[in-house]
Design a protein around this motif. Structure first.
Motif, PDB file in Angstrom:
ATOM      1  N   GLY A 622       0.822  -1.215   0.000  1.00 24.32           N
ATOM      2  CA  GLY A 622       0.000   0.000   0.000  1.00 24.32           C
ATOM      3  C   GLY A 622       0.849   1.254   0.000  1.00 24.32           C
ATOM      4  O   GLY A 622       0.569   2.225  -0.737  1.00 24.32           O
ATOM      5  N   ALA A 623       1.922   1.266   0.801  1.00 26.13           N
ATOM      6  CA  ALA A 623       2.813   2.429   0.850  1.00 26.13           C
ATOM      7  C   ALA A 623       3.520   2.635  -0.482  1.00 26.13           C
ATOM      8  O   ALA A 623       3.673   3.768  -0.961  1.00 26.13           O
ATOM      9  CB  ALA A 623       3.825   2.248   1.981  1.00 26.13           C
ATOM     10  N   LEU A 624       3.967   1.532  -1.108  1.00 26.89           N
ATOM     11  CA  LEU A 624       4.645   1.633  -2.399  1.00 26.89           C
ATOM     12  C   LEU A 624       3.702   2.151  -3.485  1.00 26.89           C
ATOM     13  O   LEU A 624       4.105   2.940  -4.348  1.00 26.89           O
ATOM     14  CB  LEU A 624       5.202   0.268  -2.799  1.00 26.89           C
ATOM     15  N   ALA A 625       2.457   1.716  -3.454  1.00 21.91           N
ATOM     16  CA  ALA A 625       1.482   2.177  -4.445  1.00 21.91           C
ATOM     17  C   ALA A 625       1.238   3.675  -4.311  1.00 21.91           C
ATOM     18  O   ALA A 625       1.128   4.404  -5.309  1.00 21.91           O
ATOM     19  CB  ALA A 625       0.175   1.400  -4.278  1.00 21.91           C
ATOM     20  N   LEU A 626       1.148   4.163  -3.074  1.00 26.16           N
ATOM     21  CA  LEU A 626       0.924   5.600  -2.853  1.00 26.16           C
ATOM     22  C   LEU A 626       2.117   6.409  -3.366  1.00 26.16           C
ATOM     23  O   LEU A 626       1.951   7.464  -3.990  1.00 26.16           O
ATOM     24  CB  LEU A 626       0.702   5.860  -1.361  1.00 26.16           C
ATOM     25  N   ARG A 627       3.321   5.912  -3.158  1.00 27.79           N
ATOM     26  CA  ARG A 627       4.513   6.617  -3.622  1.00 27.79           C
ATOM     27  C   ARG A 627       4.557   6.671  -5.142  1.00 27.79           C
ATOM     28  O   ARG A 627       4.896   7.706  -5.727  1.00 27.79           O
ATOM     29  CB  ARG A 627       5.765   5.938  -3.075  1.00 27.79           C
ATOM     30  N   GLU A 628       4.193   5.558  -5.815  1.00 29.16           N
ATOM     31  CA  GLU A 628       4.209   5.538  -7.281  1.00 29.16           C
ATOM     32  C   GLU A 628       3.174   6.506  -7.842  1.00 29.16           C
ATOM     33  O   GLU A 628       3.428   7.213  -8.828  1.00 29.16           O
ATOM     34  CB  GLU A 628       3.941   4.121  -7.787  1.00 29.16           C
ATOM     35  N   ALA A 629       1.995   6.585  -7.213  1.00 29.98           N
ATOM     36  CA  ALA A 629       0.959   7.514  -7.674  1.00 29.98           C
ATOM     37  C   ALA A 629       1.429   8.961  -7.534  1.00 29.98           C
ATOM     38  O   ALA A 629       1.149   9.803  -8.392  1.00 29.98           O
ATOM     39  CB  ALA A 629      -0.326   7.293  -6.880  1.00 29.98           C
ATOM     40  N   ALA A 630       2.146   9.266  -6.449  1.00 26.78           N
ATOM     41  CA  ALA A 630       2.650  10.628  -6.239  1.00 26.78           C
ATOM     42  C   ALA A 630       3.657  11.011  -7.312  1.00 26.78           C
ATOM     43  O   ALA A 630       3.701  12.162  -7.761  1.00 26.78           O
ATOM     44  CB  ALA A 630       3.287  10.737  -4.852  1.00 26.78           C
ATOM     45  N   GLN A 631       4.466  10.055  -7.764  1.00 28.84           N
ATOM     46  CA  GLN A 631       5.436  10.342  -8.821  1.00 28.84           C
ATOM     47  C   GLN A 631       4.739  10.670 -10.130  1.00 28.84           C
ATOM     48  O   GLN A 631       5.227  11.471 -10.922  1.00 28.84           O
ATOM     49  CB  GLN A 631       6.375   9.153  -8.997  1.00 28.84           C
TER      50      GLN A 631
END
Length: 729
Positions: A622-631
């Motif tokens: 979940g944390a990795l998905a949020l970071r990718e969306a922010a990029q």
């Protein structure tokens, strides 16, 4: 008033105790810095015999020797008490600071006093800061007399000063401010300015002459009679206009002569009711004169024209549970109700409390109940405790004289009042009572501090707590968002005194740092992200995949999490794990330590493994998905915005509006106030308000005040955001 010589006696080692409130006068000395309040206090003490001609008591102490910080800075920074005896009365002079940064000390002094001598330098005139001090007195209904000092200054003019005072303080009735005396001047000196050599008393018609170097009372000379006539008539009319005797005006209008004793009586009543403010003159600078010009006249007005403690309406009293109680009378035999006016730390005695007794009698070595409620928002939690009163003393500079008791209306210093804070109520243990603390100014200058070294860390928190207990206008904040410990002060002078007290009294060295506001971030637009956390290292592995979409929400929405998974792609027990991972990553920030806010995160799809999937794996995904969306979408920087209310004199409104605009503020409206001032309402980024408490005072020449309240976070303009991020590294 002003037609008798006071009896001068040397100050005793022990204070003469007062058994009846009628024998007490509590008088605050109020005025701007440099007006001569402390010098006047010393002159009044000399005139009464409390000080020798050298200005010292037997141990060498002077009135201004009670605080090392004051000696170094050359100005008053805290409330001090000068007790003296005059004409069978005890007069407690409360010398208050004139600087705006020590407004809390002034309000404490007005709470403890029953009247005020408003001291103004004739060389400086009446400015916005002086008017603000007058309004402080008027707000609590304090009876006032005006004392003009520095009349010997080259640029001083008595008639001009009286006119300024009438215009500034008379309100709708300028004749509520009139002189009691006219200065008599001698031959001009080398500077061309004539010295003041005497005073002509308008009510009695006598002249107090100092031309021979001593105080002598004589009739007016031929050249002085004509000058007195017009001013005397105006004063009589002003006194009669405020008289409670309606028949007196009719008699005067009919041409009847009004006796001086009757006029003096009516004057005293009008002063005590705070409807008439006489103007007096004092020249206290000459330390080699026992009774300097005007000092006897000031003491006579205090003794005969100022109210006794019994004439004052006492603050409301409740039980500690908030139940109203009947207002106690100022009676030594009544229930004990007293208040801690201020606290100080003595290196030898420990904590010493200055206490005003409103009802009952306070005695040494007596158990009392101490309570303080209603200041939790300033870091002072409600508290109730029983303590035993230590020794009672009467302060005079550093000199403390033993006191056997303090009756209703009196002031005393109390040793070993453990656990007490400024504003606390002292009462009987069997019947605990509470007086609400006086209204405190809001500290609006942030000063972040940290311990200077390892040796200071152990004493850091304890020193700050002691400092805040002494000074309720100082607020200590531990900001969890920025990690800073912030001292909220009233201004730079207040800050300097607080830091010096930390070092000198509590042995804590601190360093200051730049104040940081709580920045946040949000998504610049909608985006999608995929988080894949797969590890196979032999044995039990980790496996979790989740796909999310993110969209920004309106300011203040927080984090929303929506589950739109179908077909069991992510098992139900792991959906809360994805949410937990998303929220943890948002709270920690995606770049730097700025939390992510105001987005909706929707879980769309994912994959799991029957053996290797776990709660921890899906949190990480979940944390990795949020970071990718922010990029993909990019982030926008958010800053806190405050609602600001500025009250300022009308002539400075334009300057204030321009300044608010320069601070990226949005003015929402203005409103005309009484007394020639305007209230301005605006929304301003908190980053722009760091030094506003200091800069507004300079911008508005001491006439400005403001309030602030956090509203919300808003996007920072892109160019400014780039500079802020670059500065933050």
């Amino acid at each position: 008033m002003g037609d008798r010589n006071g009896t001068v006696t040397q100050a005793p080692d022990r204070v003469r105790e007062v058994a009846d409130p009628e024998g007490l006068r509590n008088v605050a000395l109020v005025g701007p810095s440099g007006s001569g309040k402390t010098t006047l206090a010393e002159a009044l003490a000399r005139a009464s015999g409390a000080l020798s001609r050298s200005g010292r008591v037997e141990d060498g102490t002077t009135v201004s020797d009670h605080d090392e910080i004051e000696q170094r800075q050359g100005r008053s920074v805290q409330l001090s008490v000068v007790p003296l005896d005059w004409d069978g009365l005890r007069i407690n002079l409360l010398d208050t600071p004139g600087h705006a940064d020590f407004l809390g000390e002034l309000r404490a002094g007005l709470r403890a006093a029953d009247a005020a001598l408003f001291v103004i330098s004739a060389a400086d005139g009446v400015d916005a800061g002086t008017r603000a001090l007058w309004r402080e007195c008027a707000a609590v209904g304090t009876p006032r007399a005006i004392v003009l000092t520095h009349l010997d200054a080259v640029r001083a003019d008595f008639d001009e000063m009286v006119a300024l005072c009438r215009d500034a303080f008379g309100g709708a009735d300028p004749d509520a401010v009139l002189p009691l005396h006219l200065p008599i001047t001698g031959e001009p000196g080398a500077d061309g300015h004539p010295p003041v050599t005497g005073l002509a008393a308008l009510l009695t018609g006598q002249v107090v002459d100092y031309s021979a170097g001593r105080r002598e009372v004589r009739p007016p000379q031929d050249g002085e009679v004509a000058r007195l006539a017009g001013a005397r008539e105006r004063l009589i009319e002003g006194v009669i206009a405020e008289s409670e005797d309606e028949a007196l005006m009719d008699r005067y209008a009919a041409g009847a002569e009004v006796d001086a004793p009757l006029l003096v009586t009516d004057l005293e009543k009008a002063v005590a009711r705070a409807v008439f403010h006489p103007v007096l003159v004092a020249a206290p600078a000459a330390v080699d004169v026992e009774q300097a010009l005007g000092t006897v006249e000031v003491l006579e007005l205090v003794a005969r024209g100022f109210p006794t403690p019994r004439e004052r309406a006492l603050p409301p009293v409740t039980t500690t549970d908030g139940e109203p109680r009947a207002e106690p009378a100022c009676d030594p035999s009544g229930p004990l109700v007293a208040e801690v006016v201020r606290l100080a730390s003595d290196p030898y005695v420990g904590r010493v409390a200055l206490v005003r007794v409103f009802s009952g009698t306070l005695r040494p070595d007596t158990p009392v109940h101490v309570c303080g409620h209603g200041l939790a928002d300033r870091g002072h939690e409600d508290h109730d405790l029983d303590v035993r009163v230590g020794a009672l003393t009467s302060p005079f500079g550093r000199h403390q004289r033993p006191l056997g008791q303090a009756v209703a209306g009196d002031l005393a210093c109390v040793a070993r009042l453990t656990g007490a804070e400024t504003g606390d109520t002292l009462s009987d243990r069997a019947d605990p009572l509470l007086m609400p603390a006086w209204e405190l100014p809001d500290p609006l200058l942030p000063v972040p501090v940290r311990a200077h070294g390892k040796a200071d860390e152990d004493r850091f928190s304890q020193g700050l707590a002691k400092l805040a207990a002494e000074d309720p206008t100082l607020r200590v904040e531990q900001n969890p968002a920025t990690g800073q410990v912030v001292l909220w002060c009233l201004g730079e002078a207040h800050r300097d005194v607080a830091l010096e007290r930390l070092r000198g009294r509590f042995g804590v060295r601190v360093d200051t740092e730049e104040h940081r506001v709580e920045l946040r971030e949000t998504f610049a637009g909608p985006a999608a992200g995929r988080g894949r956390h797969v590890k196979q290292s032999g044995g039990h592995g980790q496996y979790a995949v989740c796909e999310i979409t993110v969209e920004p929400l309106p300011v203040g929405s927080g984090i929303e999490f929506v589950d739109e998974v179908v077909g069991g792609a992510v098992p139900r027990q792991f959906i809360p794990s994805v949410e937990k991972g998303v929220r943890a990553r948002a709270a920690a920030g995606l770049r730097g330590e700025r939390p992510l806010v105001d987005v909706r995160v929707t879980l769309k799809d994912g994959k799991a493994h029957s053996v290797d999937s776990s709660d921890a794996a899906f949190q990480t995904a979940g944390a990795l998905a949020l970071r990718e969306a922010a990029q993909e979408a990019g982030l926008r920087l958010l800053e806190p915005v405050a609602e600001v209310g500025v009250t300022v004199a009308d002539e400075y409104v334009g300057a204030v509006l321009s300044d608010l605009s320069a601070r990226r503020g949005r003015v929402l409206g203005t409103e005309q106030q009484e007394g020639g001032s305007t209230w301005v309402r605006a929304e301003v980024p908190e980053r722009e308000l760091g030094r506003y408490a200091v800069e507004l005072r300079s911008l508005a020449h001491g006439s400005g005040a403001f309030t602030r309240r956090h509203l919300r976070h808003e996007p920072v303009p892109q160019q400014l955001a780039a500079r802020m991020l670059e500065a933050a590294g």
